[in-house]
Each structure stands twice: as C-alpha cells, then as structure tokens.
Design a protein around this motif. Structure first.
Motif, short mmCIF file in Angstrom:
data_model
loop_
_atom_site.label_atom_id
_atom_site.label_comp_id
_atom_site.label_asym_id
_atom_site.label_seq_id
_atom_site.Cartn_x
_atom_site.Cartn_y
_atom_site.Cartn_z
N PRO A 80 0.90 -1.30 0.02
CA PRO A 80 0.06 0.00 0.07
C PRO A 80 0.94 1.42 -0.02
O PRO A 80 0.48 2.32 -0.63
CB PRO A 80 -0.84 -0.09 1.23
CG PRO A 80 -0.28 -0.91 2.12
CD PRO A 80 0.43 -2.06 1.34
N VAL A 81 1.85 1.26 0.35
CA VAL A 81 3.05 2.31 0.69
C VAL A 81 3.41 2.78 -0.84
O VAL A 81 3.35 3.83 -1.29
CB VAL A 81 4.26 1.93 1.23
CG1 VAL A 81 5.24 3.20 1.39
CG2 VAL A 81 4.04 1.82 2.61
N LEU A 82 3.54 1.79 -1.83
CA LEU A 82 3.99 2.17 -3.21
C LEU A 82 2.71 2.52 -3.71
O LEU A 82 2.56 3.57 -4.63
CB LEU A 82 4.58 0.97 -3.76
CG LEU A 82 4.68 0.79 -5.25
CD1 LEU A 82 5.80 1.88 -5.82
CD2 LEU A 82 5.01 -0.38 -5.97
N ALA A 83 1.58 2.14 -3.62
CA ALA A 83 0.21 2.38 -4.31
C ALA A 83 0.06 3.87 -3.90
O ALA A 83 -0.47 4.69 -4.72
CB ALA A 83 -0.90 1.51 -3.77
N ARG A 84 0.23 4.39 -2.60
CA ARG A 84 -0.17 5.51 -2.44
C ARG A 84 1.00 6.56 -2.88
O ARG A 84 0.33 7.44 -3.48
CB ARG A 84 0.04 5.71 -0.79
CG ARG A 84 -0.36 7.25 -0.35
CD ARG A 84 -0.76 7.58 1.26
NE ARG A 84 -1.09 8.70 1.33
CZ ARG A 84 -2.30 9.21 1.22
NH1 ARG A 84 -3.35 8.57 0.87
NH2 ARG A 84 -2.32 10.58 1.40
N ALA A 85 2.26 6.17 -2.99
CA ALA A 85 3.32 7.06 -3.52
C ALA A 85 2.91 7.33 -4.96
O ALA A 85 2.87 8.46 -5.54
CB ALA A 85 4.41 6.26 -3.33
N LEU A 86 2.39 6.28 -5.71
CA LEU A 86 2.21 6.76 -7.31
C LEU A 86 0.74 7.01 -7.44
O LEU A 86 0.62 7.87 -8.56
CB LEU A 86 2.51 5.34 -7.95
CG LEU A 86 4.11 4.76 -7.89
CD1 LEU A 86 4.05 3.28 -8.48
CD2 LEU A 86 4.77 5.61 -8.80
N ASN A 87 -0.16 6.48 -6.74
CA ASN A 87 -1.51 6.70 -7.23
C ASN A 87 -2.06 8.05 -6.67
O ASN A 87 -3.21 8.45 -6.93
CB ASN A 87 -2.24 5.69 -6.87
CG ASN A 87 -2.17 4.64 -7.90
OD1 ASN A 87 -1.22 4.46 -8.65
ND2 ASN A 87 -2.57 3.25 -7.58
N VAL A 88 -1.44 8.43 -5.43
CA VAL A 88 -2.10 9.63 -4.70
C VAL A 88 -1.12 10.70 -4.52
O VAL A 88 -1.30 11.90 -5.10
CB VAL A 88 -2.69 9.11 -3.13
CG1 VAL A 88 -3.29 10.32 -2.52
CG2 VAL A 88 -3.57 7.88 -3.51
N ASP A 89 0.14 10.52 -3.86
CA ASP A 89 1.15 11.50 -3.63
C ASP A 89 1.57 12.22 -4.91
O ASP A 89 1.90 13.42 -4.94
CB ASP A 89 2.33 10.93 -2.70
CG ASP A 89 1.67 10.52 -1.55
OD1 ASP A 89 0.54 11.05 -0.89
OD2 ASP A 89 2.30 9.77 -0.50
N ALA A 90 1.88 11.33 -5.91
CA ALA A 90 2.32 11.82 -7.22
C ALA A 90 1.51 12.83 -7.67
O ALA A 90 1.68 13.56 -8.35
CB ALA A 90 3.11 10.56 -8.01
N VAL A 91 0.14 12.31 -7.79
CA VAL A 91 -0.91 13.14 -8.44
C VAL A 91 -0.82 14.66 -7.66
O VAL A 91 -1.22 15.49 -8.25
CB VAL A 91 -2.15 12.25 -8.24
CG1 VAL A 91 -3.29 13.35 -8.84
CG2 VAL A 91 -2.26 11.18 -9.00
N ARG A 92 -0.74 14.59 -6.57
CA ARG A 92 -0.63 15.91 -5.78
C ARG A 92 0.37 16.53 -6.04
O ARG A 92 0.40 17.69 -6.44
CB ARG A 92 -0.65 15.55 -4.06
CG ARG A 92 -0.73 16.91 -3.26
CD ARG A 92 -0.60 16.67 -1.69
NE ARG A 92 -1.74 16.11 -1.27
CZ ARG A 92 -1.92 14.81 -0.91
NH1 ARG A 92 -0.77 14.02 -0.93
NH2 ARG A 92 -3.02 14.45 -0.57
N SER A 93 1.51 16.08 -6.39
CA SER A 93 2.97 16.92 -6.51
C SER A 93 2.74 17.42 -8.06
O SER A 93 3.02 18.40 -8.21
CB SER A 93 4.27 15.90 -6.58
OG SER A 93 4.53 15.48 -5.22
N LEU A 94 2.30 16.40 -8.80
CA LEU A 94 2.25 16.99 -10.37
C LEU A 94 0.90 18.19 -10.54
O LEU A 94 1.01 19.03 -11.14
CB LEU A 94 1.65 15.92 -11.22
CG LEU A 94 2.84 14.88 -11.57
CD1 LEU A 94 2.53 13.52 -11.62
CD2 LEU A 94 3.52 15.20 -12.65
N ALA A 95 -0.11 17.90 -9.76
CA ALA A 95 -1.11 18.87 -9.77
C ALA A 95 -0.63 20.29 -9.15
O ALA A 95 -0.81 21.27 -9.60
CB ALA A 95 -2.25 18.36 -9.06
#
Length: 308
Positions: A80-95
C-alpha cells in the motif's frame, strides 16, 4: 504552439497517448518515463516532488496528462505504501506544480472505484471500492480535484492495445495459457478462465483519441473539468475474451469457464462506466473488439512469443 506533457509515456496507455498527440503538427509533446525510457523521453520519477516541480518549471506545459500509476490490484494490496506514492502523492505533486504554471491536468482513474453491484455507473455516482487499488485511485481522484485549479479525472475500465509483452494487459496476458491449451499439443491441458466478472475491454488508441479531443477542448478555451468516464461497450468475461483471442489466433484451444470468483484480491462483478458526459460533447470512438485485437496480434507475432 500547444504543449502537452505526457507522464508515463512508456506504458500501455501512455504510448498510445504520446503517439496520438505526436501526430498533431501544431502541438509539442513532452513524454516522460521512469522505466523503459528511450532517447525521446525525459526520465522522471514522479515520487520525487522536487524533480516533478523542476520538470514542470522547465517545460511549462499548457496541459499535463498523468498516465503513470500502479495498476496491479495484487501489488496494491500487498504494497500500500507504493500504491499511495504513485496513485495519490505523485498526483498531488504533479497537480501542485501544474498550478504554479497555469496548466490543465488530466489524471487517469479506474472503474474499480465502484463495487460492481449496480451498473452502469454515472460519473457522479458514489464510489465504493472493494480493494486497495480502487481505494488508492479514489484517493488520487480526490487529491486531483482538491489540488488542481484546472483539472479532470478520466475513469477507464480494462485496457488493451499495442503491447511490448503479453503481460502488459490483462487481455493479452491470457494468450500464453490459451496457446498452451491447444488440442493435440504435447502436454496440453484446458485453460481455466474466469467466467464471473464482467469487463468492458477498451482499446488504448480509442482512449488516446478521447484524450486528444479533450485537449482540443482545452486548447479552444473550453476545458472539460471534474470527472468523466470512457468505456468500450462490449461486455465480456475473461472466458469470453479468451474465446475471441483463440478465434483471432485460429487456435483450437481448450477453454474451461470458472463461474465463481477465485482471485485472492477482491474484484468487482460489473463496473460498466456510463460515458454519457463525453458523448454529449461529441467526444469518443469505439473500435470493435475483434477488429482491434487483430491489430494488436498482428503487431506482436504470437508464434514465437506466446510462451514468454
């Protein structure tokens, strides 16, 4: 010159998007990748917020398409850590980075945000994911809509299209088992295929065209914001898909239907996505499955590769 950054351009969908957009002569496309980056792509780890910000600041795109993600339900369940990093946190950084430079952001999501019990699902129906993958993508949707000043979520179902290996799509991943089940082959045994969950396989070049049409709306000053959905319209179980694949390959395959769910990670029964919002804008294309899968198989000769 209209400039689009495609994040995750080496993946199944990302390649189709970059290829479709690259054919627009008055557009500039900046593709990024983390794995399988070639000389035409910018190497970018979207988990690195500073690298993301530096990339957006340097390129100053008018629009950003995020197709990079962790899409494997079993991996999301176990990491779940990897899933959050790619699917949630990265989206926030890009947005967040896109906001600083006035870019419109399109993020890809999934039909797995629904539990599959009451299809078809409109874009504004309440989500209820069954597994970690669905939860991570739903959280990514919320982050995108909360963070991006101008942004859109595009939900998609099961994807297939031109591949680099059989496992790249859950559709073509069935081919090795189908080939191993051919009657008369040494050691051939029936291939057991799920005949319970209903899917709507969707051709990545069709999705790429949908995204190009959405970007054209943005370029005209008519951006599509909020949540939209696109889906193929042919309901199939994996057993049905396998039968179509065997027919396209002209294989006398032994296929056995499995009528109860057997996956360790729970999957929804039927998450058919209503595409009405995009259709009302005149956006979309659906290539019939048999026609599209023949194109895929012709580009990836199965005779020498179906076992690896």
């Amino acid at each position: 010159m209209f400039k689009v950054a495609v994040i995750g351009a080496s993946g199944l969908l990302g390649r189709a998007i970059a290829g479709e957009l690259g054919r627009q002569t008055d557009w500039q496309v900046v593709p990024t990748a983390f794995r399988r980056a070639d000389s035409h792509m910018t190497m970018l780890d979207i988990r690195d917020a500073q690298a993301v910000d530096a990339f957006i600041a340097r390129e100053k795109p008018d629009a950003l398409v995020i197709s990079a993600a962790e899409r494997r339900p079993d991996i999301c369940e176990n990491d779940p850590v990897l899933a959050r990093a790619l699917n949630v946190d990265a989206v926030r950084s890009l947005a967040s980075a896109a906001n600083r430079h006035g870019a419109w952001v399109l993020s890809i999501s999934t039909d797995y945000v629904f539990d599959g019990s009451r299809p078809p699902y409109r874009h504004d129906d309440p989500p209820a994911p069954l597994n970690a993958y669905g939860h991570s993508k739903l959280n990514g949707e919320r982050v995108l809509l909360e963070t991006a000043e101008r942004g859109c979520v595009l939900r998609l179902p099961l994807l297939y299209g031109p591949i680099v290996d059989w496992q790249e799509s859950a559709v073509t991943s069935l081919v090795p088992a189908i080939a191993a089940s051919v009657r008369g082959a040494a050691g051939a045994t029936p291939a057991i295929m799920d005949a319970w969950a209903i899917r709507y396989p969707t051709f990545t070049p069709d999705v790429a065209l949908v995204i190009r049409q959405m970007l054209e709306c943005h370029a005209r000053g008519e951006p599509v914001n909020g949540i939209v959905q696109w889906s193929g319209d042919e309901p199939m179980t994996k057993y049905d898909i396998a039968r179509h694949l065997a027919g396209s390959l002209r294989l006398d395959a032994q296929l056995a239907p499995q009528h109860a769910p057997t996956d360790a990670t729970p999957r929804p029964y039927n998450c058919h996505l209503d595409s009405g919002r995009l259709e009302a804008l005149g956006i979309g294309r659906r290539t019939p499955f048999d026609e599209a899968i023949r194109q895929v198989l012709a580009m990836f000769p199965w005779v020498s590769r179906c076992g690896g």
